[in-house]
Design a protein around this motif. Structure first.
Motif, short mmCIF file in Angstrom:
data_model
loop_
_atom_site.label_atom_id
_atom_site.label_comp_id
_atom_site.label_asym_id
_atom_site.label_seq_id
_atom_site.Cartn_x
_atom_site.Cartn_y
_atom_site.Cartn_z
N ILE A 245 49.98 62.25 14.27
CA ILE A 245 50.09 63.44 15.10
C ILE A 245 48.79 64.22 14.99
O ILE A 245 48.12 64.20 13.95
CB ILE A 245 51.31 64.29 14.66
CG1 ILE A 245 51.64 65.38 15.66
CG2 ILE A 245 51.13 64.85 13.27
CD1 ILE A 245 53.00 66.03 15.44
N THR A 246 48.43 64.91 16.07
CA THR A 246 47.21 65.73 16.04
C THR A 246 47.52 67.05 15.32
O THR A 246 48.68 67.44 15.21
CB THR A 246 46.72 66.04 17.47
OG1 THR A 246 47.72 66.80 18.14
CG2 THR A 246 46.39 64.78 18.23
N PRO A 247 46.51 67.74 14.84
CA PRO A 247 46.76 69.04 14.19
C PRO A 247 47.48 70.02 15.12
O PRO A 247 48.35 70.77 14.68
CB PRO A 247 45.36 69.55 13.83
CG PRO A 247 44.52 68.33 13.72
CD PRO A 247 45.08 67.36 14.73
N GLN A 248 47.12 70.01 16.41
CA GLN A 248 47.77 70.91 17.36
C GLN A 248 49.24 70.53 17.55
O GLN A 248 50.10 71.40 17.64
CB GLN A 248 47.05 70.88 18.72
CG GLN A 248 45.63 71.35 18.69
CD GLN A 248 44.63 70.27 18.23
OE1 GLN A 248 44.97 69.10 18.04
NE2 GLN A 248 43.40 70.69 18.01
N GLY A 249 49.53 69.24 17.62
CA GLY A 249 50.91 68.78 17.77
C GLY A 249 51.73 69.13 16.55
O GLY A 249 52.90 69.54 16.66
N TYR A 250 51.14 68.98 15.37
CA TYR A 250 51.83 69.33 14.12
C TYR A 250 52.17 70.81 14.11
O TYR A 250 53.29 71.20 13.77
CB TYR A 250 50.94 68.97 12.92
CG TYR A 250 51.61 69.18 11.59
CD1 TYR A 250 52.43 68.20 11.05
CD2 TYR A 250 51.41 70.35 10.86
CE1 TYR A 250 53.05 68.38 9.81
CE2 TYR A 250 52.02 70.54 9.64
CZ TYR A 250 52.83 69.56 9.13
OH TYR A 250 53.45 69.75 7.91
N GLN A 251 51.21 71.63 14.54
CA GLN A 251 51.44 73.08 14.56
C GLN A 251 52.53 73.45 15.55
O GLN A 251 53.36 74.32 15.28
CB GLN A 251 50.14 73.82 14.88
CG GLN A 251 50.24 75.32 14.70
CD GLN A 251 50.59 75.71 13.28
OE1 GLN A 251 50.03 75.21 12.31
NE2 GLN A 251 51.56 76.60 13.13
N ILE B 250 53.76 60.26 18.86
CA ILE B 250 55.06 60.02 19.48
C ILE B 250 55.75 61.34 19.81
O ILE B 250 56.35 61.48 20.88
CB ILE B 250 55.96 59.19 18.53
CG1 ILE B 250 55.36 57.81 18.32
CG2 ILE B 250 57.38 59.09 19.06
CD1 ILE B 250 56.00 57.03 17.19
N ASP B 251 55.66 62.30 18.92
CA ASP B 251 56.38 63.56 19.07
C ASP B 251 55.67 64.56 19.99
O ASP B 251 56.22 65.62 20.27
CB ASP B 251 56.59 64.21 17.70
CG ASP B 251 57.40 63.35 16.78
OD1 ASP B 251 58.36 62.72 17.25
OD2 ASP B 251 57.08 63.28 15.58
N GLU B 252 54.46 64.25 20.43
CA GLU B 252 53.72 65.23 21.21
C GLU B 252 53.26 64.74 22.57
O GLU B 252 52.81 65.53 23.39
CB GLU B 252 52.51 65.72 20.41
CG GLU B 252 51.54 64.62 20.05
CD GLU B 252 50.39 65.09 19.19
OE1 GLU B 252 49.98 66.26 19.29
OE2 GLU B 252 49.89 64.27 18.41
N ALA B 253 53.37 63.45 22.84
CA ALA B 253 52.90 62.91 24.11
C ALA B 253 53.74 63.43 25.27
O ALA B 253 54.96 63.51 25.18
CB ALA B 253 52.94 61.39 24.08
N GLU C 293 49.33 62.24 28.96
CA GLU C 293 49.32 61.87 27.54
C GLU C 293 50.28 60.72 27.32
O GLU C 293 51.37 60.70 27.87
CB GLU C 293 49.73 63.07 26.69
CG GLU C 293 48.82 64.26 26.84
CD GLU C 293 49.35 65.53 26.20
OE1 GLU C 293 48.57 66.48 26.07
OE2 GLU C 293 50.54 65.58 25.85
N VAL C 294 49.84 59.76 26.51
CA VAL C 294 50.71 58.63 26.17
C VAL C 294 50.79 58.52 24.67
O VAL C 294 49.88 58.89 23.94
CB VAL C 294 50.19 57.30 26.77
CG1 VAL C 294 50.23 57.32 28.28
CG2 VAL C 294 48.80 56.95 26.28
N SER C 295 51.91 58.01 24.20
CA SER C 295 52.12 57.80 22.78
C SER C 295 51.25 56.63 22.32
O SER C 295 51.03 55.67 23.06
CB SER C 295 53.60 57.49 22.54
OG SER C 295 53.77 56.87 21.31
N TRP C 296 50.80 56.68 21.07
CA TRP C 296 49.96 55.61 20.55
C TRP C 296 50.71 54.29 20.44
O TRP C 296 50.09 53.24 20.29
CB TRP C 296 49.35 56.01 19.19
CG TRP C 296 50.35 56.14 18.09
CD1 TRP C 296 51.04 57.27 17.74
CD2 TRP C 296 50.79 55.13 17.19
NE1 TRP C 296 51.87 57.01 16.68
CE2 TRP C 296 51.73 55.71 16.32
CE3 TRP C 296 50.47 53.80 17.02
CZ2 TRP C 296 52.36 54.99 15.31
CZ3 TRP C 296 51.09 53.07 16.01
CH2 TRP C 296 52.03 53.68 15.17
#
Length: 185
Positions: free
Chosen positions: A32-38, A135-138, A144-147
């Motif tokens: 997850i990216t830092p922004q998605g985590y936040q 997965i949780d932020e796409a 945006e696509v999930s990895w």
């Protein structure tokens, strides 16, 4: 066994929540990216600190009104509490196993890694851009696509100018990587 001692499922099991998100592949990390985590943390704390206490207050008030069987505020409130609790459990589990990856560390690279925005041309000449996210932020509506998506898996580790094969139900499609961008710090 007596029927009184069997558990009836009302659909509130821990793992039935939010089938909209795919499961994390076995043996993989929850990148997850830092922004998605936040964003996930903010949602979790908003549920815990704001929304849940408000619903508890409504349910408490509705319960004090007497007959609960026909009390819409009580019934809806209890249902909403179950939904909130399920989402809290889900977010807590996802955040515990999250592997925060900052895509900015690859800035300037022409190779596709997690967090890259990739522009590619399909074999029919169609040009598309996607950002490879967790997965949780796409969000496919935002490109945006999930990895773990097929297109992301095909593009990962490719470089500008490479052609990669994408398996689709209609057959193999060739994608040519035209540009790779990463967010700045």
């Amino acid at each position: 066994m007596n029927k009184a001692f069997t558990k009836e499922s009302d659909g509130d099991d821990d793992d039935d929540d939010l089938g909209a998100l795919p499961p994390i592949p076995t043996g993989s990390k929850n990148y997850i990216t830092p922004q998605g985590y936040q964003r996930l943390r903010d949602e979790l704390f908003a549920l815990i600190d704001t929304e849940r206490p408000q619903i508890v207050e409504i349910v408490h008030w509705a319960a004090s009104n007497g007959d609960r069987s026909e009390n819409g505020d009580y019934l809806y409130g209890k249902k909403r509490l179950r939904e909130i609790d399920r989402r809290i459990r889900f977010l807590t589990k996802r955040l515990e196993i999250a592997e925060v990856v900052d895509p900015a560390v690859h800035a300037g690279s022409d190779q596709v890694f997690f967090g890259a925005t990739v522009t590619y041309v399909e074999d029919d000449g169609t040009e598309r851009s996607v950002t490879i996210m967790g997965i949780d932020e796409a969000n496919s509506a935002q490109g945006e696509v999930s990895w773990i998506s097929p297109v992301a898996r095909a593009l990962l580790k490719a470089r500008v100018g490479d052609e990669v094969a994408l398996q689709t139900p209609g057959g193999v499609r060739m994608l040519e990587v035209v540009e790779v961008r990463y967010p700045d710090d």
